[in-house]
Design an enzyme around this catalytic site. Structure first.
Site, PDB file in Angstrom:
ATOM      1  N   GLU A  84       0.860  -1.186   0.000  1.00 36.11           N
ATOM      2  CA  GLU A  84       0.000   0.000   0.000  1.00 36.11           C
ATOM      3  C   GLU A  84       0.893   1.231   0.000  1.00 36.11           C
ATOM      4  O   GLU A  84       1.591   1.491   0.978  1.00 36.11           O
ATOM      5  CB  GLU A  84      -0.885  -0.030   1.252  1.00 36.11           C
ATOM      6  CG  GLU A  84      -1.614   1.242   1.592  1.00 36.11           C
ATOM      7  CD  GLU A  84      -2.106   1.251   3.033  1.00 36.11           C
ATOM      8  OE1 GLU A  84      -2.202   2.345   3.619  1.00 36.11           O
ATOM      9  OE2 GLU A  84      -2.399   0.164   3.578  1.00 36.11           O
ATOM     10  N   LYS A 121     -10.697  -1.159   8.321  1.00 34.72           N
ATOM     11  CA  LYS A 121      -9.372  -0.982   8.908  1.00 34.72           C
ATOM     12  C   LYS A 121      -9.502  -0.417  10.320  1.00 34.72           C
ATOM     13  O   LYS A 121     -10.090   0.644  10.519  1.00 34.72           O
ATOM     14  CB  LYS A 121      -8.562  -0.037   8.015  1.00 34.72           C
ATOM     15  CG  LYS A 121      -7.246   0.432   8.605  1.00 34.72           C
ATOM     16  CD  LYS A 121      -6.574   1.394   7.641  1.00 34.72           C
ATOM     17  CE  LYS A 121      -5.400   2.116   8.272  1.00 34.72           C
ATOM     18  NZ  LYS A 121      -4.721   3.025   7.329  1.00 34.72           N
TER      19      LYS A 121
END
Length: 215
Positions: A44, A134
């Site tokens: 990411e 998340k």
């Protein structure tokens, strides 16, 4: 374009996303090489990196989607999400919940993982269509928060980020996390040019995730 469900399956199968805050496209490439060598296929690239979209473009040009699951992080709004997707990101991660960002990602069938801190936010994230929720920052709670949330919300796919390292990744997985995000605890070797350390650490993360899931 890789189907959304395939991307999510590959991320959850590995159980690990490498959070990359690189200083250049070359450093990001070397981190990607190192994490791939260690068995972690997902990285990411955060938008705290100057010119993050160019780093994403460079990685998308270098790797096939079947090799690297390339995502964008620290995406705060739908405008940035669209830039990330057009640059080659195949999933989007945010430190907070922005419903417009989730809607945009769903419009283009791109997996989206907004950040939350409370049970109310978990529910809101699920209601607007988050694929994975998340938990951020993970160190604010510790692994016990997973079990606490999954009591009333067993359907919530949770991915802690922040404070996840080799000493506690097994606890996070055993508590019910579908995957974890790891930043400096995984990629810190890049600061000194020790990319072999990233490979070793990625391999150890993957092994500990597999071990925790087997118990």
């Amino acid at each position: 374009m890789i189907p959304k469900l395939d991307i999510l399956k590959r991320i959850t199968d590995a159980g690990l996303v490498a959070v990359v805050r690189a200083e250049s496209a070359e450093q990001a490439r070397r981190i990607a090489d190192a994490t791939l060598a260690g068995g972690c296929p997902a990285i990411e690239v955060t938008f705290t990196v100057p010119g993050a979209q160019r780093v994403i473009e460079a990685l998308a040009a270098r790797y096939k989607p079947s090799e690297l699951i390339l995502g964008a992080g620290t995406v705060l709004d739908p405008e940035t999400a669209r830039i990330a997707i057009l640059s080659g990101a195949t999933y989007v991660v945010s430190p907070t919940l922005n419903p417009a960002t989730v809607r945009l990602c769903n419009r283009y069938q791109v997996p989206v993982m907004p950040g939350v801190m409370t049970i109310r936010e978990v529910i809101e994230a699920l209601e607007v269509g988050a694929d994975i929720v998340k938990l951020f920052p993970g160190e604010a709670y510790g692994p016990a928060i997973i079990k606490a949330i999954r009591g009333p919300l067993p359907q919530a796919p949770l991915m802690p980020t922040g404070g996840v390292d080799l000493t506690n990744v097994g606890e996070w997985i055993k508590a019910g996390a579908v995957a974890v995000g790891a930043g400096s605890s995984l990629t810190g070797g890049a600061k000194t040019g020790d990319y072999a350390a990233i490979t070793r650490t990625a391999r150890e993360f993957i092994e500990r995730i597999k071990s925790a899931r087997a118990k």
